[in-house]
Design an enzyme around this catalytic site. Structure first.
Site, PDB file in Angstrom:
ATOM      1  N   GLU A 247      -6.115   4.385  32.356  1.00 18.72           N
ATOM      2  CA  GLU A 247      -5.510   3.694  31.177  1.00 18.72           C
ATOM      3  C   GLU A 247      -4.040   3.374  31.780  1.00 18.72           C
ATOM      4  O   GLU A 247      -3.285   4.345  32.324  1.00 18.72           O
ATOM      5  CB  GLU A 247      -5.166   4.748  29.931  1.00 18.72           C
ATOM      6  CG  GLU A 247      -6.291   5.047  29.091  1.00 18.72           C
ATOM      7  CD  GLU A 247      -6.320   5.525  27.925  1.00 18.72           C
ATOM      8  OE1 GLU A 247      -5.231   5.590  27.248  1.00 18.72           O
ATOM      9  OE2 GLU A 247      -7.426   6.127  27.230  1.00 18.72           O
TER      10      GLU A 247
ATOM     11  N   CYS B  46      -0.448  10.680  20.689  1.00 15.84           N
ATOM     12  CA  CYS B  46      -0.057  10.370  22.101  1.00 15.84           C
ATOM     13  C   CYS B  46       1.419  10.898  22.738  1.00 15.84           C
ATOM     14  O   CYS B  46       2.173  10.133  22.931  1.00 15.84           O
ATOM     15  CB  CYS B  46      -0.205   8.915  22.460  1.00 15.84           C
ATOM     16  SG  CYS B  46      -0.448   8.277  24.123  1.00 15.84           S
TER      17      CYS B  46
ATOM     18  N   ASP C  65      -5.312  15.474  26.982  1.00 15.09           N
ATOM     19  CA  ASP C  65      -6.414  14.472  27.362  1.00 15.09           C
ATOM     20  C   ASP C  65      -6.711  14.614  28.688  1.00 15.09           C
ATOM     21  O   ASP C  65      -6.011  14.859  29.591  1.00 15.09           O
ATOM     22  CB  ASP C  65      -5.504  13.236  27.410  1.00 15.09           C
ATOM     23  CG  ASP C  65      -5.155  12.795  25.921  1.00 15.09           C
ATOM     24  OD1 ASP C  65      -5.728  13.152  25.017  1.00 15.09           O
ATOM     25  OD2 ASP C  65      -3.969  12.139  25.741  1.00 15.09           O
TER      26      ASP C  65
ATOM     27  N   CYS D 132      14.432  12.752  38.011  1.00  8.63           N
ATOM     28  CA  CYS D 132      14.450  12.301  39.218  1.00  8.63           C
ATOM     29  C   CYS D 132      15.604  12.287  40.419  1.00  8.63           C
ATOM     30  O   CYS D 132      16.176  11.334  39.857  1.00  8.63           O
ATOM     31  CB  CYS D 132      13.667  10.882  39.226  1.00  8.63           C
ATOM     32  SG  CYS D 132      12.280  10.490  40.433  1.00  8.63           S
TER      33      CYS D 132
ATOM     34  N   CYS E 193      -2.348   9.036  28.347  1.00 11.42           N
ATOM     35  CA  CYS E 193      -2.522   7.982  27.052  1.00 11.42           C
ATOM     36  C   CYS E 193      -1.687   6.730  27.172  1.00 11.42           C
ATOM     37  O   CYS E 193      -0.483   7.143  27.183  1.00 11.42           O
ATOM     38  CB  CYS E 193      -2.529   8.969  25.923  1.00 11.42           C
ATOM     39  SG  CYS E 193      -2.596   7.892  24.543  1.00 11.42           S
TER      40      CYS E 193
ATOM     41  N   TYR F  21     -12.873   0.345  25.909  1.00 10.91           N
ATOM     42  CA  TYR F  21     -12.089   1.680  25.809  1.00 10.91           C
ATOM     43  C   TYR F  21     -13.148   2.708  25.691  1.00 10.91           C
ATOM     44  O   TYR F  21     -13.007   3.844  26.435  1.00 10.91           O
ATOM     45  CB  TYR F  21     -11.375   1.605  24.366  1.00 10.91           C
ATOM     46  CG  TYR F  21     -10.653   2.967  24.152  1.00 10.91           C
ATOM     47  CD1 TYR F  21      -9.378   3.270  24.945  1.00 10.91           C
ATOM     48  CD2 TYR F  21     -11.076   3.755  23.230  1.00 10.91           C
ATOM     49  CE1 TYR F  21      -8.724   4.579  24.580  1.00 10.91           C
ATOM     50  CE2 TYR F  21     -10.365   5.053  22.747  1.00 10.91           C
ATOM     51  CZ  TYR F  21      -9.269   5.161  23.765  1.00 10.91           C
ATOM     52  OH  TYR F  21      -8.528   6.427  23.321  1.00 10.91           O
TER      53      TYR F  21
ATOM     54  N   TYR G   9      -7.059   9.674  32.513  1.00 12.20           N
ATOM     55  CA  TYR G   9      -5.655  10.044  32.114  1.00 12.20           C
ATOM     56  C   TYR G   9      -4.986  10.313  33.304  1.00 12.20           C
ATOM     57  O   TYR G   9      -3.899  11.041  33.400  1.00 12.20           O
ATOM     58  CB  TYR G   9      -5.816  11.131  31.191  1.00 12.20           C
ATOM     59  CG  TYR G   9      -6.554  10.837  29.905  1.00 12.20           C
ATOM     60  CD1 TYR G   9      -5.867   9.876  28.847  1.00 12.20           C
ATOM     61  CD2 TYR G   9      -7.842  11.381  29.484  1.00 12.20           C
ATOM     62  CE1 TYR G   9      -6.518   9.509  27.837  1.00 12.20           C
ATOM     63  CE2 TYR G   9      -8.219  11.024  28.314  1.00 12.20           C
ATOM     64  CZ  TYR G   9      -7.883  10.227  27.533  1.00 12.20           C
ATOM     65  OH  TYR G   9      -8.470   9.625  26.335  1.00 12.20           O
TER      66      TYR G   9
END
Length: 183
Positions: free
Chosen positions: A70, A173, A105, A182, A27, A58, A110
């Site tokens: 998106e 969202c 989602d 990371c 999202c 959309y 997505y």
């Protein structure tokens, strides 16, 4: 003309010396907020990339039939924040192993994708993806599904989607972070 609700600048403003990056991580509302809060980010906008239909809406994108993801466009000052740091935000704030979904989602819109503007971004993205895969594997996650493609046309989403979580602070969202860092 559309203006950024946080920065106050037109969404199409040119920032001399800036760089641009494109991130698809589920999202786009929550993803955009992550980036607009980051030091060195000059502007953000949400839209659609990676599909076949020109200027999709959309509603069209949400069908999953246009091929678009998106996407968040991030304009940044490279003297303050580098592309590699923005990739950390990207990888650490969603689950890049879920394929065509993030949490509830579901659909190709997505998916996890990076759209790179040059060879340097493509090389950095591939290196960071490999590094993060090592960390995810060590934590018991599967393979990263994030695609890395050359940036094509970015289609700006409708005004009501721009900086949506500023307008609707408790809107749906969520961030789907794995908790893995990371490197």
């Amino acid at each position: 003309m559309l203006f950024h609700r946080i920065f106050g600048d037109p969404l199409d403003r040119d920032f001399p010396g800036s760089r641009t990056a494109y991130f698809a991580m589920g999202c786009f509302w929550g993803a955009e907020k992550l980036f607009w809060q980051h030091d060195g980010v000059l502007s953000t906008a949400v839209g659609y990339m990676g599909g076949q239909l020109a200027n999709p809406s959309y509603e069209q994108t949400c069908t999953g039939r246009t091929g678009h993801a998106e996407t968040v466009r991030v304009v940044f000052d490279p003297s303050v924040v580098g592309y590699e740091e923005l990739l950390r935000v990207f990888f650490e704030n969603h689950d890049p192993t879920q394929g065509d979904r993030q949490g509830n989602d579901v659909g190709s819109q997505y998916r996890s994708a990076l759209f790179t503007v040059d060879d340097e971004q493509a090389d950095t993205a591939a290196r960071m993806r490999a590094t993060f895969q090592t960390s995810l594997s060590a934590a018991g996650y599967g393979s990263i599904t994030t695609t890395i493609d050359a940036a094509g046309q970015f289609w700006l989403a409708e005004e009501l989607h721009q900086q949506y979580l500023d307008r609707v602070p408790h809107g749906y969202c969520p961030v789907h972070a794995t908790g893995v860092t990371c490197g």
